[in-house]
Scaffold this active site. Sequence first.
Site, PDB file in Angstrom:
ATOM      1  N   GLN A   1       0.835  -1.214   0.000  1.00  0.00           N
ATOM      2  CA  GLN A   1       0.000   0.000   0.000  1.00  0.00           C
ATOM      3  C   GLN A   1       0.867   1.261   0.000  1.00  0.00           C
ATOM      4  O   GLN A   1       1.532   1.553   0.995  1.00  0.00           O
ATOM      5  CB  GLN A   1      -0.883  -0.008   1.259  1.00  0.00           C
ATOM      6  N   GLY A   2       0.842   2.001  -1.094  1.00  0.00           N
ATOM      7  CA  GLY A   2       1.654   3.223  -1.201  1.00  0.00           C
ATOM      8  C   GLY A   2       0.811   4.467  -0.998  1.00  0.00           C
ATOM      9  O   GLY A   2       0.490   5.176  -1.963  1.00  0.00           O
ATOM     10  N   TYR A   3       0.425   4.727   0.240  1.00  0.00           N
ATOM     11  CA  TYR A   3      -0.350   5.931   0.565  1.00  0.00           C
ATOM     12  C   TYR A   3       0.553   6.983   1.213  1.00  0.00           C
ATOM     13  O   TYR A   3       0.736   8.070   0.713  1.00  0.00           O
ATOM     14  CB  TYR A   3      -1.465   5.583   1.567  1.00  0.00           C
ATOM     15  N   SER A   4       1.112   6.611   2.412  1.00  0.00           N
ATOM     16  CA  SER A   4       1.806   7.603   3.242  1.00  0.00           C
ATOM     17  C   SER A   4       3.088   8.111   2.591  1.00  0.00           C
ATOM     18  O   SER A   4       3.770   7.371   1.873  1.00  0.00           O
ATOM     19  CB  SER A   4       2.163   6.987   4.595  1.00  0.00           C
TER      20      SER A   4
ATOM     21  N   GLU B   1     -10.045  -0.944   5.697  1.00  0.00           N
ATOM     22  CA  GLU B   1      -8.850  -1.167   6.508  1.00  0.00           C
ATOM     23  C   GLU B   1      -9.219  -1.236   7.986  1.00  0.00           C
ATOM     24  O   GLU B   1      -8.606  -1.940   8.766  1.00  0.00           O
ATOM     25  CB  GLU B   1      -7.855  -0.022   6.257  1.00  0.00           C
TER      26      GLU B   1
ATOM     27  N   SER C   1      -4.358   7.105  13.011  1.00  0.00           N
ATOM     28  CA  SER C   1      -3.882   7.077  14.402  1.00  0.00           C
ATOM     29  C   SER C   1      -5.050   7.196  15.385  1.00  0.00           C
ATOM     30  O   SER C   1      -6.132   7.668  15.027  1.00  0.00           O
ATOM     31  CB  SER C   1      -2.893   8.219  14.641  1.00  0.00           C
ATOM     32  N   ASN C   2      -4.812   6.779  16.629  1.00  0.00           N
ATOM     33  CA  ASN C   2      -5.895   6.809  17.621  1.00  0.00           C
ATOM     34  C   ASN C   2      -6.363   8.240  17.922  1.00  0.00           C
ATOM     35  O   ASN C   2      -7.527   8.455  18.243  1.00  0.00           O
ATOM     36  CB  ASN C   2      -5.455   6.078  18.890  1.00  0.00           C
ATOM     37  N   GLU C   3      -5.445   9.214  17.777  1.00  0.00           N
ATOM     38  CA  GLU C   3      -5.864  10.608  17.981  1.00  0.00           C
ATOM     39  C   GLU C   3      -6.864  11.005  16.882  1.00  0.00           C
ATOM     40  O   GLU C   3      -7.872  11.662  17.148  1.00  0.00           O
ATOM     41  CB  GLU C   3      -4.648  11.561  17.949  1.00  0.00           C
TER      42      GLU C   3
HETATM   43  C1  LIG Z   1       4.134  -0.144  11.301  1.00  0.00           C
HETATM   44  C2  LIG Z   1       3.477   0.773  10.337  1.00  0.00           C
HETATM   45  C3  LIG Z   1       3.056   0.294   9.121  1.00  0.00           C
HETATM   46  C4  LIG Z   1       2.498   1.140   8.183  1.00  0.00           C
HETATM   47  N1  LIG Z   1       2.168   0.641   6.945  1.00  0.00           N
HETATM   48  C5  LIG Z   1       1.756   1.489   5.981  1.00  0.00           C
HETATM   49  C6  LIG Z   1       1.567   1.019   4.656  1.00  0.00           C
HETATM   50  O1  LIG Z   1       1.729  -0.171   4.343  1.00  0.00           O
HETATM   51  N2  LIG Z   1       1.228   1.903   3.704  1.00  0.00           N
HETATM   52  C7  LIG Z   1       1.019   3.234   3.991  1.00  0.00           C
HETATM   53  O2  LIG Z   1       0.677   3.982   3.083  1.00  0.00           O
HETATM   54  N3  LIG Z   1       1.196   3.713   5.249  1.00  0.00           N
HETATM   55  C8  LIG Z   1       1.567   2.877   6.245  1.00  0.00           C
HETATM   56  N4  LIG Z   1       1.775   3.341   7.517  1.00  0.00           N
HETATM   57  C9  LIG Z   1       1.665   4.775   7.760  1.00  0.00           C
HETATM   58  C10 LIG Z   1       0.531   5.191   8.661  1.00  0.00           C
HETATM   59  O3  LIG Z   1      -0.677   5.141   7.982  1.00  0.00           O
HETATM   60  C11 LIG Z   1       0.880   6.589   9.197  1.00  0.00           C
HETATM   61  O4  LIG Z   1       1.991   6.437  10.041  1.00  0.00           O
HETATM   62  C12 LIG Z   1      -0.253   7.214   9.936  1.00  0.00           C
HETATM   63  O5  LIG Z   1      -1.285   7.549   9.059  1.00  0.00           O
HETATM   64  C13 LIG Z   1       0.197   8.479  10.717  1.00  0.00           C
HETATM   65  O6  LIG Z   1       0.860   9.347   9.873  1.00  0.00           O
HETATM   66  P1  LIG Z   1       2.325   9.930  10.245  1.00  0.00           P
HETATM   67  O7  LIG Z   1       3.186   8.790  10.645  1.00  0.00           O
HETATM   68  O8  LIG Z   1       2.760  10.798   9.110  1.00  0.00           O
HETATM   69  O9  LIG Z   1       2.092  10.824  11.529  1.00  0.00           O
HETATM   70  P2  LIG Z   1       1.501  12.297  11.583  1.00  0.00           P
HETATM   71  O10 LIG Z   1       0.288  12.381  10.734  1.00  0.00           O
HETATM   72  O11 LIG Z   1       2.610  13.260  11.290  1.00  0.00           O
HETATM   73  O12 LIG Z   1       1.070  12.404  13.076  1.00  0.00           O
HETATM   74  C14 LIG Z   1       2.012  12.652  14.142  1.00  0.00           C
HETATM   75  C15 LIG Z   1       1.236  12.688  15.451  1.00  0.00           C
HETATM   76  O13 LIG Z   1       0.297  13.771  15.418  1.00  0.00           O
HETATM   77  C16 LIG Z   1      -1.031  13.312  15.660  1.00  0.00           C
HETATM   78  N5  LIG Z   1      -1.992  14.051  14.805  1.00  0.00           N
HETATM   79  C17 LIG Z   1      -1.858  14.316  13.492  1.00  0.00           C
HETATM   80  N6  LIG Z   1      -2.942  14.991  13.034  1.00  0.00           N
HETATM   81  C18 LIG Z   1      -3.779  15.150  14.100  1.00  0.00           C
HETATM   82  C19 LIG Z   1      -5.068  15.750  14.279  1.00  0.00           C
HETATM   83  N7  LIG Z   1      -5.717  16.299  13.248  1.00  0.00           N
HETATM   84  N8  LIG Z   1      -5.638  15.692  15.511  1.00  0.00           N
HETATM   85  C20 LIG Z   1      -4.996  15.095  16.568  1.00  0.00           C
HETATM   86  N9  LIG Z   1      -3.749  14.544  16.458  1.00  0.00           N
HETATM   87  C21 LIG Z   1      -3.161  14.550  15.231  1.00  0.00           C
HETATM   88  C22 LIG Z   1      -1.014  11.847  15.247  1.00  0.00           C
HETATM   89  O14 LIG Z   1      -1.992  11.095  15.912  1.00  0.00           O
HETATM   90  C23 LIG Z   1       0.396  11.430  15.686  1.00  0.00           C
HETATM   91  O15 LIG Z   1       0.411  11.132  17.059  1.00  0.00           O
HETATM   92  C24 LIG Z   1       2.300   2.511   8.493  1.00  0.00           C
HETATM   93  C25 LIG Z   1       2.691   2.993   9.745  1.00  0.00           C
HETATM   94  C26 LIG Z   1       3.269   2.148  10.663  1.00  0.00           C
HETATM   95  C27 LIG Z   1       3.697   2.711  11.993  1.00  0.00           C
END
Ligand SMILES: Cc1cc2nc3c(=O)[nH]c(=O)nc-3n(C[C@H](O)[C@H](O)[C@H](O)COP(=O)(O)OP(=O)(O)OC[C@H]3O[C@@H](n4cnc5c(N)ncnc54)[C@H](O)[C@@H]3O)c2cc1C
Length: 397
Positions: free
Chosen positions: A126-129, A244, A382-384
Site C-alpha cells: 500500500q503506497g499511501y503515506s 482497513e 492514528s488513535n488521535e
Molecule cells: C508499522 C506501520 C506500518 C504502516 N504501513 C503502511 C503502509 O503499508 N502503507 C502506507 O501507506 N502507510 C503505512 N503506515 C503509515 C501510517 O498510515 C501513518 O503512520 C499514519 O497515518 C500516521 O501518519 P504519520 O506517521 O505521518 O504521523 P503524523 O500524521 O505526522 O502524526 C504525528 C502525530 O500527530 C497526531 N496528529 C496528526 N494529526 C492530528 C489531528 N488532526 N488531531 C490530533 N492529532 C493529530 C497523530 O496522531 C500522531 O500522534 C504505516 C505505519 C506504521 C507505523
Amino acid sequence: MDLSFSPEDAAFREEVRRFIDENYPENLKGKLDEGEEWSKEDYLSWHRILGKKGWVAPAWPTEYGGPGWSATQRYIFSEELARADTVPILPFGISMVAPVIYTFGTPEQKARFLPRILSGEDWWCQGYSEPGAGSDLASLRTKAERDGDHYIVNGQKTWTTLAQHADWGFFLVRTDASVKAQEGISFLLIDMKTPGITVRPIITLGGEHEVNEVWLENVRVPVENRVHEENKGWTCAKFLLAHERTGIAGVARSKRGIEKLRAIAATELDGDRSLIENPFFKRKIAELEIDLAALEFTELRGLAALAAGKPPGAESSLLKIKGTEIQQRITELTLEAVGHYGAPWFRGFGDSDNEHAIGPEYALRAAPTYFNMRKTSIYGGSNEIQRGIIAKMVLGL
Ligand SMILES: Cc1cc2nc3c(=O)[nH]c(=O)nc-3n(C[C@H](O)[C@H](O)[C@H](O)COP(=O)(O)OP(=O)(O)OC[C@H]3O[C@@H](n4cnc5c(N)ncnc54)[C@H](O)[C@@H]3O)c2cc1C
C-alpha cells in the site's frame, strides 16, 4: 438485538475448526512462540490452502470468488483463525485493493488482478503515506504526469509494509496540483518491478524489517492501470480506509494473547509463588479481561446491527482505539511477566547453536513484540485521529 449464535452458526464454527485442525501446516504451529518470524513463504502457504478451499476472501462477493458468508460467519471464521493462532492473511491484496478493484475497476482490471489476489500469485503493498503526508493524507506530493498512454511517476512513499516482497503496489498520486487537494489525486496500480522503483528497508524498534521507503523515479505506468477516473482517487482511498478499519478490534487475537499471558504468569515465579498468584498482577489481568469482554460485546452489537441491515458507522473508530490499546497492554504485561528475561533480547540472539537464549522460549519475543505493537495506535488512522472522528460523528462536537 440478538447476541446469541444460532445452531447453524455453531455448526459452521465446528466445520471451520475441523478444517483448521486438519489443514494448518504443522511447520507453522507455534513458530512465533519459538522466537521466529513469519517468512513470505509462511504467509503464502496458508493463503494458498485457504484459497483452494474458497475461504481466503470472506468478504468478497461470490461472483468474484467470495464464499457468500454472512457477517456472523465471517466473524466466527476470524475468531477460529485467531484461536488457532494461524499466520494472518495479509490485508493489502484481499481486503484493501481487491474491494477497490471490484467496486471501481474496469472488467479488464477485475479479470486481470482478482484471480491472482485470490490465488496468492501477486503480493500487494500500500503506497499511501509519504514523509509529509500521513494523517493529512490528502497533502501527498508524489506526482504522476501524462505522457501519451503512460503516467510518469516521481516521488517518495514511506512506511510501506512488506514492500520488499511485493509484486504490485496500489499508489495514491497527484495528477492535478491546481485544484483542492482531494480533487487532484488518482489511484494507480504499479508493477513493483518497473524500472525506477527502489525499496529501502526501515528497521523498526523491534529489529524487524517490516516497513520500507519506496522511491519512484520516472516510473512509467500504463494509463490502463489507473482505477476509477483521473482525479477521483480520493473516492477509492476513503472507500479503502473504511475496509482497513474493519476487524481492527482484534478481539479473538487478544483473547489468545491473554491466554498465553496467563500461562506465562502461571510459570514465572514471584518469590516462592507463581506470578499469577500475586494479587496486583492478577488484578491487571482481570482488568484486561473485563475491558476485552466489553469490547467484544461492543463488536457483537455492531455485528447484530450489521446483520439487521444497518450500515457500519463511526463505531469502528471506537473499536480501533480500544482494540489497539488492549493489544498494547497485553504486550506490556507479557514483558512485565517475563521480567529480566525480556531485557537481554537482541536480534539473532539464540539463533546459533552455541549461543543459547537466556530464559524460557516464551520470553524470546516478549520485547520485540512489545516494541512492534506500538505501531497499532499509529497505523490505520492514528488513535488521535479516531478520537477526532468520534468527537465529530458520535458526540456531535
Ligand atoms: C508499522 C506501520 C506500518 C504502516 N504501513 C503502511 C503502509 O503499508 N502503507 C502506507 O501507506 N502507510 C503505512 N503506515 C503509515 C501510517 O498510515 C501513518 O503512520 C499514519 O497515518 C500516521 O501518519 P504519520 O506517521 O505521518 O504521523 P503524523 O500524521 O505526522 O502524526 C504525528 C502525530 O500527530 C497526531 N496528529 C496528526 N494529526 C492530528 C489531528 N488532526 N488531531 C490530533 N492529532 C493529530 C497523530 O496522531 C500522531 O500522534 C504505516 C505505519 C506504521 C507505523
